[in-house]
Motif scaffolding. Structure first.
Motif, mmCIF file in Angstrom:
data_model
loop_
_atom_site.group_PDB
_atom_site.id
_atom_site.type_symbol
_atom_site.label_atom_id
_atom_site.label_comp_id
_atom_site.label_asym_id
_atom_site.label_seq_id
_atom_site.Cartn_x
_atom_site.Cartn_y
_atom_site.Cartn_z
ATOM 1 N N GLY A 101 -1.274 0.874 0.559
ATOM 2 C CA GLY A 101 -2.544 0.930 -0.146
ATOM 3 C C GLY A 101 -2.561 -0.103 -1.257
ATOM 4 N N THR A 102 -3.628 -0.877 -1.322
ATOM 5 C CA THR A 102 -3.783 -1.899 -2.363
ATOM 6 C C THR A 102 -5.144 -1.729 -3.012
ATOM 7 O OG1 THR A 102 -4.917 -3.705 -1.176
ATOM 8 C CG2 THR A 102 -2.572 -3.405 -0.734
ATOM 9 N N TRP A 115 -1.173 -8.738 -3.220
ATOM 10 C CA TRP A 115 -1.392 -8.474 -4.637
ATOM 11 C C TRP A 115 -1.833 -7.022 -4.829
ATOM 12 C CZ3 TRP A 115 0.209 -12.103 -7.873
ATOM 13 C CH2 TRP A 115 0.302 -13.414 -7.388
ATOM 14 N N ASN A 116 -1.473 -6.467 -5.976
ATOM 15 C CA ASN A 116 -1.908 -5.134 -6.369
ATOM 16 C C ASN A 116 -1.570 -4.074 -5.319
ATOM 17 O OD1 ASN A 116 -3.012 -6.067 -8.822
ATOM 18 N ND2 ASN A 116 -4.878 -6.690 -7.772
ATOM 19 N N ILE A 117 -0.313 -4.119 -4.836
ATOM 20 C CA ILE A 117 0.172 -3.082 -3.934
ATOM 21 C C ILE A 117 0.380 -1.813 -4.749
ATOM 22 C CG2 ILE A 117 1.892 -2.465 -2.214
ATOM 23 C CD1 ILE A 117 0.332 -5.007 -1.541
ATOM 24 N N GLU A 118 -0.060 -0.677 -4.211
ATOM 25 C CA GLU A 118 0.003 0.564 -4.968
ATOM 26 C C GLU A 118 0.867 1.645 -4.321
ATOM 27 O OE1 GLU A 118 -4.440 0.446 -4.612
ATOM 28 O OE2 GLU A 118 -4.228 1.527 -6.493
ATOM 29 N N THR A 119 0.694 1.854 -3.019
ATOM 30 C CA THR A 119 1.349 2.989 -2.369
ATOM 31 C C THR A 119 1.878 2.599 -0.992
ATOM 32 O OG1 THR A 119 -0.718 3.757 -1.349
ATOM 33 C CG2 THR A 119 -0.188 4.623 -3.532
ATOM 34 N N TYR A 123 0.499 2.710 -13.947
ATOM 35 C CA TYR A 123 1.490 1.932 -13.207
ATOM 36 C C TYR A 123 2.375 2.864 -12.383
ATOM 37 C CZ TYR A 123 5.048 -1.643 -12.361
ATOM 38 O OH TYR A 123 5.920 -2.519 -11.780
ATOM 39 N N ALA A 124 2.502 4.110 -12.857
ATOM 40 C CA ALA A 124 3.221 5.086 -12.044
ATOM 41 C C ALA A 124 2.471 5.294 -10.744
ATOM 42 C CB ALA A 124 3.349 6.409 -12.791
ATOM 43 N N GLU A 125 1.132 5.191 -10.813
ATOM 44 C CA GLU A 125 0.349 5.250 -9.586
ATOM 45 C C GLU A 125 0.620 4.009 -8.737
ATOM 46 O OE1 GLU A 125 -3.724 5.644 -10.630
ATOM 47 O OE2 GLU A 125 -3.419 7.416 -11.864
ATOM 48 N N LYS A 126 0.866 2.902 -9.430
ATOM 49 C CA LYS A 126 1.090 1.661 -8.689
ATOM 50 C C LYS A 126 2.507 1.538 -8.190
ATOM 51 C CE LYS A 126 -0.718 -2.112 -10.007
ATOM 52 N NZ LYS A 126 -0.905 -3.348 -10.746
ATOM 53 N N LEU A 127 3.431 2.011 -9.107
ATOM 54 C CA LEU A 127 4.834 1.868 -8.738
ATOM 55 C C LEU A 127 5.240 2.952 -7.811
ATOM 56 C CD1 LEU A 127 6.718 0.964 -11.938
ATOM 57 C CD2 LEU A 127 6.547 -0.278 -9.831
ATOM 58 N N VAL A 177 8.150 -0.978 -2.606
ATOM 59 C CA VAL A 177 7.148 -1.990 -2.953
ATOM 60 C C VAL A 177 6.858 -1.943 -4.446
ATOM 61 C CG1 VAL A 177 6.002 -2.130 -0.705
ATOM 62 C CG2 VAL A 177 5.265 -0.393 -2.343
ATOM 63 N N ASP A 178 6.612 -3.132 -5.007
ATOM 64 C CA ASP A 178 6.052 -3.191 -6.342
ATOM 65 C C ASP A 178 4.680 -3.830 -6.230
ATOM 66 O OD1 ASP A 178 6.443 -5.950 -6.179
ATOM 67 O OD2 ASP A 178 8.147 -5.980 -7.558
ATOM 68 N N ASN A 179 4.204 -4.411 -7.276
ATOM 69 C CA ASN A 179 2.842 -4.921 -7.288
ATOM 70 C C ASN A 179 2.573 -5.993 -6.231
ATOM 71 O OD1 ASN A 179 0.216 -4.942 -8.471
ATOM 72 N ND2 ASN A 179 0.732 -6.849 -9.515
ATOM 73 N N THR A 180 3.569 -6.788 -5.907
ATOM 74 C CA THR A 180 3.346 -7.910 -4.985
ATOM 75 C C THR A 180 4.412 -8.062 -3.915
ATOM 76 O OG1 THR A 180 4.550 -9.471 -6.419
ATOM 77 C CG2 THR A 180 2.167 -9.230 -6.798
#
Length: 434
Positions: free
Chosen positions: A271-272, A256-260, A185-189, A230-233
């Motif tokens: 990046g998603t 959905w699933n936003i990462e970077t 999630y650190a990769e995602k957050l 950004v967070d996940n969505t």
């Protein structure tokens, strides 16, 4: 008939009684039980602390000869890298629940569980919180032992900082579904700031820059007087014209699933797990969608230079189990046309960085790989160097120095001579068990 009516009524009321009792059925079980930090403790916790060992590194951020290394969910290590061969730990900033940061001028912005905090870092001997916006982010809980169930979380008690295994007694039915935090999630957050002011002296200049530089795994971005997160969505936008008093401009759903996040040329590249989204920053307070490059499900950091976007896709965990590769996307007509022009197999690529014609790829357990990317159609045939046996996570290239973070710690390379890239220094992680 009257007897049957009385009997039916008794059955009806018995069923109601059973149903009511079922609502209060309890069970005992071994569970991950939450350990709380109260909101009062959370909102008085930001402070300068003595230097400590790096144990669980996350995002990295560079500004004015200082490297900021996130200690996942705990705070930020500050290293003086003005002498690249001898990085000097300066201090640790305690920020509970921190995953990402960005710095404008002398103010560091950081997430702290549900809050956004502004911290004055103009004097690292006197780090001070100067602003806070409460309850702007979703309630998030840490990673837990999947072999055991979760006990109920009571958000009114504060934020969950850890779990303890113990016997609990709870009602059978629960309606609580928290957001979970994982290492991935650190990769995602955070954001890789391409629009930064460089100066002379040291690694990155001693004259003071407006913005710092983040890695490609970043979720924070700075542009003019605006901070984007950004967070996940969702995309959060703040006006930071007054550095110490951010103004919340609202939240918008962006997918959905936003990462970077990567900001470049007045545009935002997200990046998603399903592709790269492109937004225009022409209206700074309200980024507008332009286009999307789609790919199969995988994790997806992005960096951009000129008319090319470099995208790494990797599998594993929540990322899916599909592909590991580097894609090169040609962008034209003001980013309205996105065309993949090349794709290269990789082992398990994560963060990446681009500096001129030099492309740096953190290829997971395969280590750091460095390519000549002057011809985007032949990148794999022009590997400059590689450093295997390092599980790499993210990089920041700046002024011929490369800052790299991985599972084993921090690495600093000199790539001024591409035929003789040198590892200048390292700071290994320290086991918390020691």
């Amino acid at each position: 008939m009257k007897t049957r009516s009385i009997y039916s009524s008794l059955v009806f009321f018995a069923l109601l009684l059973v149903a009511g009792c079922q609502d209060k059925i309890y069970e005992s079980f071994m569970a991950n039980s939450p350990v709380y930090m109260t909101y009062e403790e959370l909102r008085s916790a930001v402070q300068k602390e003595p230097v400590r060992d790096i144990e669980n590194p996350g995002k990295i951020y560079f500004k004015d000869n200082y490297l900021f290394v996130n200690e996942t969910m705990q705070g930020v290590h500050v290293l003086d890298v003005s002498d690249p061969a001898n990085p000097d730990p300066v201090t640790f900033i305690n920020i509970p629940g921190n995953v990402d940061i960005a710095i404008k001028e002398d103010v560091l912005y950081a997430d702290s569980y549900v809050d956004l905090v502004a911290i004055d870092v103009s004097d690292l001997s006197d780090v001070r919180e100067v602003g806070r916006m409460e309850d702007v982010f979703p309630y998030t809980v840490p990673e837990y032992d999947p072999e055991y169930r979760l006990a109920e979380v009571d958000q009114d008690k504060g934020v969950v900082v850890e779990w303890e295994l113990k016997q609990v007694k709870e009602q059978v039915e629960q309606d609580y579904y928290p957001i979970y935090y994982y290492r991935s999630y650190a990769e995602k957050l955070s954001m890789d700031m391409a629009n930064f002011s460089s100066a002379s002296g040291g690694v990155g200049g001693g004259g003071g820059t407006t913005f710092g530089i983040g890695g490609s795994m970043a979720r924070f971005g700075l542009y003019k007087n605006f901070l984007y997160i950004v967070d996940n969505t969702q995309l959060y936008t703040f006006n930071i014209a007054n550095l110490e008093s951010p103004v919340d401009l609202g939240v918008k759903s962006i997918g959905w699933n936003i990462e970077t996040m990567f900001l470049y040329d007045d545009h935002m590249f997200l990046g998603t797990t399903s592709g790269m989204l492109v937004y225009s920053l022409e209206i700074e307070q309200n980024p507008t969608y332009i286009n999307q490059y789609n790919h199969i499900t995988s994790c997806d950091p992005v960096v951009v230079q000129n008319d090319l976007a470099y995208v790494t896709l990797h599998d594993g965990g929540w990322c899916g189990r599909s592909v590991n590769r580097l894609d090169v996307i040609r962008m034209s007509d003001q980013y309205t046309k996105l065309t993949m022009i090349a794709s290269y197999p990789m082992a398990n690529p994560h963060g990446l960085g681009i500096d001129g014609d030099v492309l740096f790829v953190c290829d997971g357990s395969a280590g750091l790989k460095i390519f000549d990317a002057s011809d985007p159609l032949t990148i794999s045939s022009h590997k400059i160097a590689e450093f295997p046996d390092i599980n790499t996570y993210d990089v920041i290239p700046v002024n011929n120095y490369l800052f790299m973070i991985g599972d084993a710690g921090f690495y600093l390379y000199d790539y001024s001579d591409l035929q003789n890239i040198q590892l200048l220094s390292t700071i290994p992680v320290s086991s918390s068990d020691n």
